[in-house]
Design an enzyme around this catalytic site. Structure first.
Site, PDB file in Angstrom:
ATOM      1  CB  ILE A 189      -0.959   0.023   1.209  1.00 23.66           C
ATOM      2  CG1 ILE A 189      -0.196  -0.115   2.529  1.00 23.66           C
ATOM      3  CG2 ILE A 189      -2.009  -1.047   1.085  1.00 23.66           C
ATOM      4  CD1 ILE A 189      -1.093   0.006   3.762  1.00 23.66           C
TER       5      ILE A 189
ATOM      6  N   GLY B 124       8.625   3.735  -0.616  1.00 25.47           N
ATOM      7  CA  GLY B 124       9.525   4.881  -0.686  1.00 25.47           C
ATOM      8  C   GLY B 124      10.955   4.420  -0.886  1.00 25.47           C
TER       9      GLY B 124
ATOM     10  CG  ASP C  59       9.095  12.672   7.579  1.00 21.82           C
ATOM     11  OD1 ASP C  59       9.058  13.759   6.970  1.00 21.82           O
ATOM     12  OD2 ASP C  59       9.046  11.572   7.005  1.00 21.82           O
TER      13      ASP C  59
END
Length: 504
Positions: A12, A15, A132
């Site tokens: 799903i 990166g 992040d």
């Protein structure tokens, strides 16, 4: 199949450093999400060290109790990959949610931001810095509540300085990166608040405040360009909300709100009207009267500490201090740090009553307790223990005693981790003359490390000129003493190059 238990189902997300799968937990018959990370995708780090930090960060993350955080079920390594097993969240990430509702109603923006403040308040109280925060790391569930993902993972990938991947791109997301984080300075709660400001600006305007064709160009704009006030793009946005976004996006961390709690309080008048709870513990009306509010002053409530030594117990009831010490050693050997901390905290008052507050046994236990708290990431609890040890040792052996200095050095690290850069900087500066003075047993390695930390803290405080000078002198000394190929020389050189490029 991961560890013979988690069966991967559907990819799903993907990166540069890993993947996210839906998976099936065969043992408990439930759907989960599994994040896989590849240590070899990160430049300049030993894989074994990254694995160790990964497991530690996952353990610390799992201790944060807040409904706005994704639940961590399991973590470890399988072959070359690190894995993190999490709660499966049924909903859409905030980026997709924004795309489906453009323009995003400002009332929705305030509701999302208030929920994120509650999460950040709990996270920063540990203390953990997310590093992040961005729409892809925020999920909107079916009931409208917000869940934050990837807590602790960015910390593993990015400690002390901005690391670069093999592709030369900074780890993290430049569009949401605070100036001090972009420059490799010390990060703190203020860093997450800046990212929150970027996120709010994006929800209100439909785009992040700073864009560019390269990561360096984006970071340059973060450092030097003011953001466009959102009311120029959407006049219906309340003036107070625009002012808060501009404060969150301040270049200088000291000009941002002092905490997520303060940010929540400024958002509160813009939320739907609610009543104030009584403040009594376990008030069942609180979730309705003030939804998702952080606990007032939670970050300043001290964690439980060992109580003062009680009166000596009868001999038959004396605790087995030696047995407890052996148990702590066994637990630490098995990596069960949290349980070891609990045993040490419980045994200290009894050991003080049995052997005396200043006995070698108690002193050794206190050292182990402080060190274990630090290893467990409990810096708020470790700091007073380290300060007490430093003061006692300095009283006995003098301010220049190496052990007293080491306790102060560890205290400064706690201050740094707790997001108090000015206090940490002052402590490191006061320590540096001792570490550099060979006539009082100076420590060259610690001297170099303290100078590096001073440079990073100056960056975090916005004094880039002083940081450049400090790190420049450090680089010359490291190259002279250790050679140009030393890892510290390479790290400092990269920070200086980055600083020079952005300044230019």
């Amino acid at each position: 199949m991961i560890t013979g238990r988690y069966e991967l189902s559907t990819l799903i997300g993907q990166g540069g450093m890993g993947q996210v799968w839906t998976a099936y937990d065969q043992r408990l018959d439930r759907r989960v999400a599994v994040k896989l990370l590849r240590p070899d995708k990160v430049a300049g780090q030993e894989a074994d060290e990254l694995r160790r930090r990964f497991v530690r960060e996952c353990r610390v993350t799992a201790q944060v109790d807040h409904p706005g955080l994704v639940t961590v079920h399991d973590a470890g390594s399988e072959g070359e990959e690190l894995f993190l097993v999490m709660q499966y969240v049924d909903g859409a990430d905030l980026a997709d949610h924004l795309a489906e509702h453009d323009p995003y109603p400002w009332q929705w923006t305030v509701s999302v931001a208030a929920q994120l403040c509650a999460v950040l308040s709990a996270v920063h109280a540990v203390p953990i810095i997310h590093r992040d925060l961005k729409p892809r790391n925020v999920m909107v569930k079916q009931d409208g509540t917000v869940t934050v993902l990837d807590l602790g993972v960015a910390s593993v990938m990015d400690t002390d300085t901005t690391r670069l991947t093999h592709t030369g791109s900074p780890i993290g997301s430049p569009a949401y990166m605070a100036p001090e984080q972009a420059m490799g300075g010390a990060v703190g709660p203020y860093t997450d608040l800046y990212a929150l400001g970027v996120l709010i600006h994006e929800l209100l305007s439909g785009n992040v405040p700073f864009t560019g064709s390269t990561a360096l160009g984006v970071l340059h704009r973060h450092l030097y360009e003011p953001p466009v006030p959102v009311r120029r793009l959407r006049p219906e946005v309340p003036e107070s909300l625009e002012a808060l976004v501009l404060r969150l996006l301040s270049k200088d961390p000291q000009h941002r709100p002092s905490s997520a709690q303060e940010t929540y309080e400024q958002l509160l008048p813009l939320l739907p009207a609610r009543g104030m709870p009584t403040g009594s513990p376990l008030d069942p009306t609180r979730p309705f009267l003030r939804p998702h509010a952080p606990w007032p002053d939670r970050a300043r409530i001290p964690a439980p500490q060992p109580s003062a030594a009680p009166d000596p117990a009868p001999a038959a009831d004396k605790p087995d201090v030696a047995g407890a010490v052996d148990e702590v050693k066994r637990l630490l050997g098995e990596g069960r740090i949290t349980q070891a901390v609990d045993i040490l905290g419980a045994i200290l008052p009894a050991a003080a009553a049995q052997h005396g507050e200043h006995s070698p046994v108690v002193r050794t236990l206190r050292k182990q307790y402080a060190a274990t708290l630090m290893d467990d990431g409990q810096y708020r609890r470790a700091l007073p223990e380290l300060r007490r040890l430093a003061d006692e040792r300095a009283t006995e052996a003098g301010q220049a005693d190496p052990q007293a200095l080491r306790f102060r050095y560890d205290s400064a690290q706690c201050l740094e981790q707790l997001g108090e850069p000015a206090a940490a900087l002052a402590e490191y500066r006061s320590l540096l003359p001792y570490f550099e003075n060979q006539y009082v047993g100076g420590d060259p390695e610690l001297s170099l490390d303290v100078r590096r930390r001073i440079g990073h803290l100056l960056l975090a405080l916005g004094d880039r000129g002083a940081a450049h000078e400090t790190l420049g002198r450090l680089l010359l000394d490291v190259e002279r003493l250790r050679g140009p190929g030393h890892p510290l020389a390479g790290e400092v050189r990269r920070t200086l190059q980055w600083l020079g490029q952005v300044r230019g």
